[in-house]
Design a protein around this motif. Structure first.
Motif, short mmCIF file in Angstrom:
data_model
loop_
_atom_site.label_atom_id
_atom_site.label_comp_id
_atom_site.label_asym_id
_atom_site.label_seq_id
_atom_site.Cartn_x
_atom_site.Cartn_y
_atom_site.Cartn_z
N ARG A 14 -2.79 23.11 -11.70
CA ARG A 14 -2.05 24.21 -11.06
C ARG A 14 -0.58 24.15 -11.49
O ARG A 14 -0.04 23.07 -11.74
N PHE A 15 0.04 25.33 -11.55
CA PHE A 15 1.48 25.45 -11.79
C PHE A 15 1.89 24.87 -13.15
O PHE A 15 2.98 24.36 -13.31
N ASP B 126 11.90 22.84 -10.35
CA ASP B 126 10.89 23.86 -10.64
C ASP B 126 9.48 23.29 -10.72
O ASP B 126 8.61 23.87 -11.37
N ILE B 127 9.23 22.16 -10.08
CA ILE B 127 7.91 21.54 -10.09
C ILE B 127 7.44 21.31 -8.66
O ILE B 127 8.24 21.34 -7.72
N LYS C 142 11.64 24.85 -5.48
CA LYS C 142 12.72 25.56 -4.78
C LYS C 142 12.36 25.76 -3.31
O LYS C 142 12.57 26.83 -2.74
N SER C 143 11.81 24.72 -2.70
CA SER C 143 11.27 24.83 -1.35
C SER C 143 11.55 23.56 -0.56
O SER C 143 12.15 22.60 -1.07
N TRP C 144 11.11 23.57 0.69
CA TRP C 144 11.25 22.39 1.55
C TRP C 144 9.97 22.21 2.36
O TRP C 144 9.21 23.15 2.59
N GLU D 173 4.45 11.01 -5.52
CA GLU D 173 3.21 10.59 -6.16
C GLU D 173 3.14 11.03 -7.62
O GLU D 173 2.16 10.73 -8.31
N TYR D 174 4.14 11.73 -8.09
CA TYR D 174 4.29 12.02 -9.52
C TYR D 174 4.69 10.69 -10.14
O TYR D 174 5.83 10.26 -10.05
#
Length: 549
Positions: free
Chosen positions: A287-288, A437-438, A483-485, A503-504
């Motif tokens: 995804r993404f 952006d990830i 770009k989120s929380w 976990e990346y």
């Protein structure tokens, strides 16, 4: 597997008696069952994507063996390290109540030296659900050594669905064909890793795994994303999935055509084999990502009239809103029992005032011309001694509390051993802020937490107006979209030194982690177990005594 008693030698039984004595003294329930495992960790040739590479095997298996257990079971795992380098296993989602020494990450546990062994003493205390284990040191996770963990409810505790016909572990994840040592060398050289080479299902590439089912029955699938960086979408051709459990919490039984499983996360679904008797694709795809990696397994009806045909069903690719809305639909089943015979919703987290807010922002950049990743500007550097041992033996200079701020800082990135000081029995709010952006996943060892909110844009105190304070899912790994929380509530009821990480895995390795020290002045065993008698000592703790056997 649990060793059959008629195969046990007198010497082994004597060892078991000694371990049982240790466990009883240390406060582990003597009436709770024991399950004994002996694992030998070796290198071996594997071919998951058709290319020979060096894998990490457990008892010759890739992936490793599943751990089957029941709430409150005592799990005794004697791990022999037959590699040529130090090794550790961590038990993702197992809370290690009052016992962070057994967590199996370098901040809490000394590595097992080559040619040596160490016995992990775990208890599945007050837990149910689907989890997994994996190697935590170096870049071993890219070579295998992972496997599933399932904790079943005790027989007298009701489960909110009928017993399935069978229960399958499904481990999905992205994969490199390069040796894990080569990947580590790239990171050590200050560079980023290339895009992965493929996706695996239970250690196999396209159509390498199959699951045989009977028509008209219902099956449970425990799906864990054990990969290195990418969110994956999971789906089964022609079949719906009913979500029933997430990382130890029974959920509202919502039906999905496909499910986003972000790296580090575990989901339990039920499927009913109500389709014509054929073979069907099981699909996992990234995804993404601009390049979509896809792999397949086979759902094989026992009375199948034919093999899979056509293209695997397509899934979502870059749609973030789709994934965010799905995440918001994952909620706690308030009428279901958890590990104890009381409804999960009896703990009214939404009525408790938080005592502290911690905002954690991830970032990326160069330090000394090498790629690094940071949290609140601090890029984590492992200390020369496990932090928990330094704390126990009162060794100064290994770490300092306050080495990471409670809020994002405006300064540049820097290196430090980030340890966040927190108080036992505090109830806190943590906000993960992702300006990149990830998609990232954050995991907290030792705990489950309530995922009270997530949204795009910047977080502010007004964001609390949209929090779910009634039936937010309780879990141990949460995704944060670009770009989120994402916001969580945590009741700090487990004393210890606990790893909080992305976990990346390349980002974790290059600094995007910290430790949370949950502290009390109490020395009572009711609050924290003493150091295990068999604990390894290393670094500046070398030569120190734990406790007499």
């Amino acid at each position: 597997m649990v060793a059959p008693l008629h195969h046990l030698t007198p010497a082994f039984l004597l060892c078991v008696a000694a371990v049982s004595s240790i466990l009883f003294i240390d406060g582990v329930g003597a009436d709770d069952p024991y399950r004994f495992f002996t694992w030998n960790v070796t290198y071996g040739d594997i071919y998951p994507l058709g290319v020979r590479q060096q894998g990490i095997l457990i008892n010759g298996q890739f992936p490793g063996p599943d751990i089957y257990s029941v709430t409150n079971d005592n799990i005794i795992i004697n791990v022999f390290n037959s590699l040529d380098e130090p090794f550790l296993l961590t038990w993702s989602g197992i809370q290690q109540r009052r016992n962070s020494y057994e967590d199996g990450v370098y901040g809490t546990t000394c590595p097992i030296p080559p040619g040596k062994n160490f016995t992990y003493i775990l208890q599945m205390k007050d837990q149910i659900g689907s989890f997994y284990y994996f190697p935590s040191l170096a870049f071993h996770k890219a070579a295998g050594g992972f496997g599933g963990i399932r904790i079943l409810s005790r027989p007298r505790i009701p489960v909110p669905f009928p017993d399935p016909a069978a229960d399958y572990t499904i481990l999905i994840g992205d994969w490199y064909t390069a040796n894990h040592t080569d990947l580590k060398a790239i990171l050590d050289g200050g560079k980023k890793l290339p895009f992965p080479d493929g996706v695996l299902i239970n250690g196999r590439g396209p159509n390498g795994t199959s699951f045989t089912v009977e028509q008209g029955k219902t099956y449970r699938l425990r799906i864990s994303n054990v990969g290195l960086q990418n969110s994956l979408n999971f789906r089964i051709q022609g079949h719906k999935m009913t979500l029933v459990e997430v990382e130890g919490t029974h959920t509202l039984q919502t039906t999905y055509s496909s499910l986003d499983v972000h790296v580090g996360q575990s989901y339990s679904v039920l499927i009913t084999t109500d389709q014509p008797p054929l073979d069907y694709y099981i699909v996992a795809s990234t995804r993404f990502t601009s390049q979509v990696l896809t792999t397949t397994a086979i759902l094989h009806y026992s009375n199948s009239a034919g093999p899979v045909s056509g293209a695997p069903p397509a899934g979502p690719t870059i749609e973030i809103d789709w994934s965010l809305n799905q995440a918001r639909s994952v909620r706690t089943n308030l009428t279901a029992s958890g590990p104890r015979p009381n409804p999960q919703g009896s703990y009214h987290y939404g009525l408790i005032n938080t005592t502290r807010t911690i905002r954690l922002a991830n970032s990326a950049g160069l330090i000394n011309d090498k790629q690094k990743y940071a949290v609140n500007s601090v890029s984590f550097v492992p200390a020369d001694t496990p932090l928990k041992l330094a704390d126990y033996f009162k060794i100064d200079g290994v770490f300092r509390l306050g080495s990471i701020a409670d809020n994002p800082t405006a300064g540049g990135m820097y290196l430090d051993t980030a340890v966040l000081g927190t108080d036992y029995r505090a109830f806190i709010e943590i906000v993960f802020e992702n300006n990149e952006d990830i998609v990232l996943s954050w995991h907290l060892d030792g705990y489950s937490f309530f995922v009270v909110g997530m949204d795009g844009g910047s977080w502010s105190p007004d964001s609390r107006n949209q929090y779910n304070l009634r039936d937010a899912v309780s879990r141990c790994t949460v995704q944060v979209y670009p770009k989120s929380w994402s916001a969580i509530y945590v009741a700090l009821d487990n004393v210890g030194m606990w790893n909080l990480r992305v976990e990346y895995w390349a980002r974790q390795y290059l600094g995007q982690q910290l430790y949370m020290r949950v502290y009390t002045t109490s020395t009572s065993f009711r609050d924290e177990y003493p150091i295990p008698k068999n604990a390894l000592v290393c670094g500046r703790a070398s030569g120190r005594r734990t406790r007499p056997l």
